[in-house]
Design an enzyme around this catalytic site. Structure first.
Site, PDB file in Angstrom:
ATOM      1  CG  LEU A   1      17.448  -7.804  13.081  1.00 46.59           C
ATOM      2  CD1 LEU A   1      18.505  -8.790  13.550  1.00 46.59           C
ATOM      3  CD2 LEU A   1      18.033  -6.395  12.989  1.00 46.59           C
TER       4      LEU A   1
ATOM      5  CG  LEU B   1      23.269   3.504  20.351  1.00 50.90           C
ATOM      6  CD1 LEU B   1      23.979   2.242  20.818  1.00 50.90           C
ATOM      7  CD2 LEU B   1      23.642   4.679  21.248  1.00 50.90           C
TER       8      LEU B   1
ATOM      9  CE  LYS C   1      -0.583   0.273   5.007  1.00 52.58           C
ATOM     10  NZ  LYS C   1      -1.558   0.414   6.089  1.00 52.58           N
TER      11      LYS C   1
ATOM     12  N   GLY D   1       4.707  -6.135   8.673  1.00 54.52           N
ATOM     13  CA  GLY D   1       5.797  -5.387   9.287  1.00 54.52           C
ATOM     14  C   GLY D   1       5.482  -4.740  10.628  1.00 54.52           C
TER      15      GLY D   1
ATOM     16  CG  HIS E   1      49.680 -10.745   6.263  1.00 57.38           C
ATOM     17  ND1 HIS E   1      49.390 -10.261   7.511  1.00 57.38           N
ATOM     18  CD2 HIS E   1      50.761 -10.062   5.810  1.00 57.38           C
ATOM     19  CE1 HIS E   1      50.287  -9.326   7.817  1.00 57.38           C
ATOM     20  NE2 HIS E   1      51.122  -9.182   6.806  1.00 57.38           N
TER      21      HIS E   1
ATOM     22  N   GLY F   1       9.648  -2.691  -0.958  1.00 59.09           N
ATOM     23  CA  GLY F   1      10.830  -2.648  -0.095  1.00 59.09           C
ATOM     24  C   GLY F   1      10.530  -2.375   1.375  1.00 59.09           C
TER      25      GLY F   1
HETATM   26  P1  FAD Z   1       8.254  -4.009   6.636  1.00 58.86           P
HETATM   27  O1  FAD Z   1       9.545  -3.727   6.026  1.00 58.86           O
HETATM   28  O2  FAD Z   1       7.722  -3.089   7.662  1.00 58.86           O
HETATM   29  O3  FAD Z   1       7.220  -4.101   5.404  1.00 58.86           O
HETATM   30  C1  FAD Z   1       5.856  -4.241   5.585  1.00 58.86           C
HETATM   31  C2  FAD Z   1       5.154  -3.584   4.411  1.00 58.86           C
HETATM   32  O4  FAD Z   1       3.790  -3.973   4.424  1.00 58.86           O
HETATM   33  C3  FAD Z   1       5.163  -2.061   4.461  1.00 58.86           C
HETATM   34  O5  FAD Z   1       5.720  -1.529   3.294  1.00 58.86           O
HETATM   35  C4  FAD Z   1       3.687  -1.680   4.593  1.00 58.86           C
HETATM   36  O6  FAD Z   1       3.354  -0.516   3.847  1.00 58.86           O
HETATM   37  C5  FAD Z   1       3.000  -2.893   4.016  1.00 58.86           C
HETATM   38  N1  FAD Z   1       1.644  -3.112   4.546  1.00 58.86           N
HETATM   39  C6  FAD Z   1       1.255  -3.152   5.847  1.00 58.86           C
HETATM   40  N2  FAD Z   1      -0.052  -3.440   5.933  1.00 58.86           N
HETATM   41  C7  FAD Z   1      -0.492  -3.591   4.667  1.00 58.86           C
HETATM   42  C8  FAD Z   1      -1.756  -3.908   4.109  1.00 58.86           C
HETATM   43  N3  FAD Z   1      -2.828  -4.149   4.869  1.00 58.86           N
HETATM   44  N4  FAD Z   1      -1.872  -3.971   2.758  1.00 58.86           N
HETATM   45  C9  FAD Z   1      -0.793  -3.740   1.962  1.00 58.86           C
HETATM   46  N5  FAD Z   1       0.432  -3.447   2.443  1.00 58.86           N
HETATM   47  C10 FAD Z   1       0.569  -3.382   3.777  1.00 58.86           C
HETATM   48  N6  FAD Z   1      17.074  -4.103   9.800  1.00 58.86           N
HETATM   49  C11 FAD Z   1      18.235  -4.654   9.416  1.00 58.86           C
HETATM   50  O7  FAD Z   1      18.322  -5.878   9.297  1.00 58.86           O
HETATM   51  N7  FAD Z   1      19.340  -3.890   9.149  1.00 58.86           N
HETATM   52  C12 FAD Z   1      19.300  -2.543   9.273  1.00 58.86           C
HETATM   53  O8  FAD Z   1      20.311  -1.880   9.022  1.00 58.86           O
HETATM   54  C13 FAD Z   1      18.098  -1.928   9.694  1.00 58.86           C
HETATM   55  N8  FAD Z   1      18.030  -0.602   9.832  1.00 58.86           N
HETATM   56  C14 FAD Z   1      16.842  -0.035  10.203  1.00 58.86           C
HETATM   57  C15 FAD Z   1      16.805   1.341  10.369  1.00 58.86           C
HETATM   58  C16 FAD Z   1      15.636   1.961  10.746  1.00 58.86           C
HETATM   59  C17 FAD Z   1      15.596   3.464  10.907  1.00 58.86           C
HETATM   60  C18 FAD Z   1      14.457   1.175  10.954  1.00 58.86           C
HETATM   61  C19 FAD Z   1      13.154   1.817  11.331  1.00 58.86           C
HETATM   62  C20 FAD Z   1      14.497  -0.194  10.809  1.00 58.86           C
HETATM   63  C21 FAD Z   1      15.689  -0.818  10.444  1.00 58.86           C
HETATM   64  N9  FAD Z   1      15.784  -2.203  10.307  1.00 58.86           N
HETATM   65  C22 FAD Z   1      16.981  -2.764   9.940  1.00 58.86           C
HETATM   66  C23 FAD Z   1      14.634  -3.089  10.537  1.00 58.86           C
HETATM   67  C24 FAD Z   1      13.984  -3.513   9.207  1.00 58.86           C
HETATM   68  O9  FAD Z   1      13.587  -2.352   8.516  1.00 58.86           O
HETATM   69  C25 FAD Z   1      12.790  -4.419   9.441  1.00 58.86           C
HETATM   70  O10 FAD Z   1      13.152  -5.498  10.265  1.00 58.86           O
HETATM   71  C26 FAD Z   1      12.240  -4.973   8.132  1.00 58.86           C
HETATM   72  O11 FAD Z   1      11.850  -3.931   7.275  1.00 58.86           O
HETATM   73  C27 FAD Z   1      11.065  -5.899   8.384  1.00 58.86           C
HETATM   74  O12 FAD Z   1      10.564  -6.377   7.174  1.00 58.86           O
HETATM   75  P2  FAD Z   1       9.031  -6.807   7.027  1.00 58.86           P
HETATM   76  O13 FAD Z   1       8.872  -7.234   5.601  1.00 58.86           O
HETATM   77  O14 FAD Z   1       8.637  -7.727   8.094  1.00 58.86           O
HETATM   78  O15 FAD Z   1       8.185  -5.467   7.281  1.00 58.86           O
HETATM   79  P1  NAI Z   2      15.628  -1.137  20.339  1.00 58.15           P
HETATM   80  O1  NAI Z   2      14.744  -2.167  20.915  1.00 58.15           O
HETATM   81  O2  NAI Z   2      16.875  -1.515  19.656  1.00 58.15           O
HETATM   82  O3  NAI Z   2      16.056  -0.098  21.466  1.00 58.15           O
HETATM   83  C1  NAI Z   2      15.133   0.639  22.213  1.00 58.15           C
HETATM   84  C2  NAI Z   2      15.848   1.197  23.434  1.00 58.15           C
HETATM   85  O4  NAI Z   2      14.980   2.120  24.068  1.00 58.15           O
HETATM   86  C3  NAI Z   2      16.223   0.131  24.457  1.00 58.15           C
HETATM   87  O5  NAI Z   2      17.555   0.310  24.851  1.00 58.15           O
HETATM   88  C4  NAI Z   2      15.242   0.380  25.588  1.00 58.15           C
HETATM   89  O6  NAI Z   2      15.768   0.049  26.860  1.00 58.15           O
HETATM   90  C5  NAI Z   2      15.010   1.868  25.465  1.00 58.15           C
HETATM   91  N1  NAI Z   2      13.745   2.321  26.020  1.00 58.15           N
HETATM   92  C6  NAI Z   2      12.540   1.708  25.939  1.00 58.15           C
HETATM   93  N2  NAI Z   2      11.612   2.436  26.571  1.00 58.15           N
HETATM   94  C7  NAI Z   2      12.225   3.536  27.049  1.00 58.15           C
HETATM   95  C8  NAI Z   2      11.797   4.664  27.800  1.00 58.15           C
HETATM   96  N3  NAI Z   2      10.532   4.802  28.156  1.00 58.15           N
HETATM   97  N4  NAI Z   2      12.706   5.607  28.112  1.00 58.15           N
HETATM   98  C9  NAI Z   2      14.011   5.478  27.744  1.00 58.15           C
HETATM   99  N5  NAI Z   2      14.469   4.432  27.053  1.00 58.15           N
HETATM  100  C10 NAI Z   2      13.590   3.472  26.705  1.00 58.15           C
HETATM  101  O7  NAI Z   2      14.651  -0.284  19.366  1.00 58.15           O
HETATM  102  P2  NAI Z   2      14.989   0.811  18.276  1.00 58.15           P
HETATM  103  O8  NAI Z   2      16.353   1.363  18.447  1.00 58.15           O
HETATM  104  O9  NAI Z   2      13.828   1.735  18.275  1.00 58.15           O
HETATM  105  O10 NAI Z   2      14.965  -0.046  16.949  1.00 58.15           O
HETATM  106  C11 NAI Z   2      13.766  -0.740  16.532  1.00 58.15           C
HETATM  107  C12 NAI Z   2      14.078  -1.971  15.749  1.00 58.15           C
HETATM  108  O11 NAI Z   2      14.672  -1.665  14.511  1.00 58.15           O
HETATM  109  C13 NAI Z   2      15.017  -2.895  16.509  1.00 58.15           C
HETATM  110  O12 NAI Z   2      14.380  -4.120  16.669  1.00 58.15           O
HETATM  111  C14 NAI Z   2      16.224  -3.025  15.650  1.00 58.15           C
HETATM  112  O13 NAI Z   2      16.646  -4.341  15.570  1.00 58.15           O
HETATM  113  C15 NAI Z   2      15.772  -2.521  14.275  1.00 58.15           C
HETATM  114  N6  NAI Z   2      16.890  -1.777  13.698  1.00 58.15           N
HETATM  115  C16 NAI Z   2      17.975  -2.470  13.251  1.00 58.15           C
HETATM  116  C17 NAI Z   2      19.073  -1.815  12.771  1.00 58.15           C
HETATM  117  C18 NAI Z   2      20.227  -2.611  12.328  1.00 58.15           C
HETATM  118  O14 NAI Z   2      20.094  -3.812  12.190  1.00 58.15           O
HETATM  119  N7  NAI Z   2      21.367  -2.006  12.068  1.00 58.15           N
HETATM  120  C19 NAI Z   2      19.136  -0.359  12.678  1.00 58.15           C
HETATM  121  C20 NAI Z   2      17.962   0.278  13.222  1.00 58.15           C
HETATM  122  C21 NAI Z   2      16.892  -0.430  13.683  1.00 58.15           C
END
Ligand code: FAD
Ligand code: NAI
Length: 471
Positions: free
Chosen positions: A325, A191, A37, A149, A450, A42
């Site tokens: 993830l 972070l 939607k 998601g 190396h 992606g």
């Molecule tokens: P999503 O990617 O959330 O996709 C779900 C999709 O379904 C969405 O596009 C949504 O629009 C669609 N949808 C929902 N409901 C409906 C419906 N009823 N009809 C049609 N479409 C619908 N993970 C990593 O592994 N490495 C990273 O570096 C990383 N960095 C991140 C950085 C940020 C800032 C954030 C927020 C997340 C990050 N993540 C990272 C987490 C990662 O984005 C998610 O784990 C991943 O996108 C999950 O995939 P998914 O397919 O389950 O859901």
């Molecule tokens: P997170 O679960 O990684 O961290 C949330 C942090 O907020 C925790 O340290 C928690 O103790 C703290 N927290 C919770 N409630 C709080 C409160 N009331 N006050 C102060 N601190 C509080 O969640 P985050 O960073 O929002 O990321 C969401 C998801 O996206 C994660 O599951 C992560 O795996 C994924 N992600 C993955 C990335 C990657 O793989 N490089 C990059 C960014 C996101």
């Protein structure tokens, strides 16, 4: 007017879980449709997550290096500055190329793409309310995969406007570099986004409720991570509770309280980022129509083959159990398609790597020391610092270490934790070792080139059962 169509598999959601499931199912010869939607494929990852954040991390690191890390390398640069519009455009270009690339992959593999919201009518029927310019549809499906998601967990009482009080989505698109950026949550998003703006000159303060940052990191690694981020200018308020927060013109004020002492404090900043986690997303899915089970944390409940209570309706990715993830969602997408076609699929939940793309990177897989202690498993530690690695030295990039945890008796690899340059690439080798049940001796006896950073990996493995050579 509604188009009625029949498919073998209908996938709701086009993120890393959904789009990979769709491609795999089509490759397995199933007539497959994917409903998304957002208007682009992606999901969170490509549009507002992994991809845009890594573009900003990479470019901010380059800028920071040019400013602070060239002189001692004999490179003289002056007048480096950020053009925020171009900086953002570079990120947008990467996102656009990758999301439209998936549309190309759908065409190549014969996946039917419906642009719109998918919702249940009954156990075998999904309705598509199309985005403008597309046709509504009613889909009959033998199999359905839910991959909808997750979304940002809101902070009660603090309203996100994506301008001054932002979620990660707003933080990825700031038009100005904030002088002061306060972040609630010292997890991965806090972070990583903190790193971006700290490198661009923001004064970054992390407010974290727990006594440690880094969510699920190994404790020793989390402490070391905090140290290097502090060196980069981060300020940390750990064990600190946020009581309230509001925007007042161009300033955001929050009130915080030290959990132990009860001492209260006001913090002011230009931008407040709320990053306290994400929660499963099922709005608009009409899951009630098929009575799907949801647990206390909002996750759709499934069995070990991703099946909901209706065996032909499967659930993968962020909307169900496990780490949120992209690579976990992708692997589940492949496995779910294989279960549908063959009745078997494979994801090893003990072997899902995590990477934080700070500089140096932090990467880990398998068990942490605290988990092994809690489980009463006897283990040995092998460690090797990058300061003693020749490639890290030539690169003048020596912060961090590789840490192996191996079973005391068998030397079997139980967990690997790395802080260092390219840790995210290096952790792949650890994943392979874990998957094949390798011992640390198996790794230490493999010839590593190396001079490479991977020699630190080999030496840390050696350190669990013998003396290291170079340290
Ligand atoms: P999503 O990617 O959330 O996709 C779900 C999709 O379904 C969405 O596009 C949504 O629009 C669609 N949808 C929902 N409901 C409906 C419906 N009823 N009809 C049609 N479409 C619908 N993970 C990593 O592994 N490495 C990273 O570096 C990383 N960095 C991140 C950085 C940020 C800032 C954030 C927020 C997340 C990050 N993540 C990272 C987490 C990662 O984005 C998610 O784990 C991943 O996108 C999950 O995939 P998914 O397919 O389950 O859901
Ligand atoms: P997170 O679960 O990684 O961290 C949330 C942090 O907020 C925790 O340290 C928690 O103790 C703290 N927290 C919770 N409630 C709080 C409160 N009331 N006050 C102060 N601190 C509080 O969640 P985050 O960073 O929002 O990321 C969401 C998801 O996206 C994660 O599951 C992560 O795996 C994924 N992600 C993955 C990335 C990657 O793989 N490089 C990059 C960014 C996101």
């Amino acid at each position: 007017d509604v188009v009625a169509k029949k498919h073998d598999v209908v996938i709701i959601g086009g993120g890393p879980g959904g789009y990979v499931a769709a491609i795999k199912a089509a490759q397995l010869g199933l007539d497959t449709a994917c409903i998304e939607k957002r208007g682009t494929l992606g999901g969170t990852c490509l549009n507002v997550g992994c991809i845009p954040s890594k573009a900003l991390l990479n470019n901010s690191h380059l800028f920071h290096q040019i400013q602070h890390d060239t002189k001692k390398r004999g490179i003289e640069v002056s007048g480096a500055k950020i053009n925020v519009a171009e900086f953002q455009k570079s990120k947008d270009t990467a996102v656009k190329q990758l999301t439209s690339g998936i549309e190309g992959l759908f065409k190549k593999n014969g996946v039917t793409y419906y642009k719109g919201n998918g919702s249940f009518v009954d156990e075998h029927t999904v309705k598509v309310d199309a985005l403008e310019g597309n046709e509504n549809a009613l889909l009959q499906a033998d199999n359905i995969i839910i991959a909808t998601g997750s979304e940002v967990t809101p902070f009660p009482g603090i309203t996100i406007d994506e301008e001054r009080i932002v979620s990660s989505t707003g933080a990825l698109a700031l038009k100005e570099i904030p002088k002061k950026l306060t972040i609630i949550g010292g997890g991965i998003i806090g972070l990583e986004m903190g790193s971006v703006y700290s490198r661009l000159g923001s004064e970054v303060t992390i407010v974290e409720f727990q006594d440690a940052i880094g969510a699920s990191m190994d404790n020793e690694v989390a402490k070391a991570t905090q140290k290097f981020l502090q060196k980069q200018g981060f300020k940390f308020k750990l064990g600190t509770k946020v009581l309230s927060g509001e925007r007042n013109g161009d300033i955001v004020k929050i009130e915080v309280e030290n959990v132990k002492s009860g001492e209260k404090e006001q913090l002011e900043s230009d931008v407040l980022l709320v990053a306290i986690g994400r929660r499963p997303y099922i709005q608009g899915l009409n899951a009630e129509a098929v009575d799907l089970e949801v647990d206390k944390r909002g996750r759709l409940v499934i069995d070990s083959q991703y099946r909901s209570k209706h065996p032909h309706i499967r659930v993968i990715g962020d909307v169900t159990f496990g780490p949120m993830l992209a690579h976990k969602a992708e692997d589940e997408g492949v496995a779910a398609a294989e279960y549908i076609k063959h009745g078997h699929g494979h994801v090893n939940y003990g072997n899902i790597p995590s990477v934080m793309y700070s500089h140096p990177e932090v990467a880990w897989v398998g068990q942490t020391e605290q988990q092994l202690k809690e489980a009463g498993i006897k283990y040995k530690v092998g460690k090797f610092p990058f300061i003693a690695n020749s490639r890290a030295k030539t690169n003048n990039d020596t912060e961090g270490f590789v840490k192996f945890l191996a079973d005391s008796e068998t030397q079997r690899v139980l967990g690997v934790h790395i802080i260092g340059p390219n840790a995210g690439e290096m952790i792949g080798e650890a994943g392979l070792a874990l998957e094949y049940g390798a011992s640390t001796e198996d790794i230490a006896r493999v010839c590593h080139a190396h001079p490479t950073l991977s020699e630190a990996f080999k030496e840390a493995a050696l350190g669990t059962f013998d003396k290291t050579i170079n340290f």
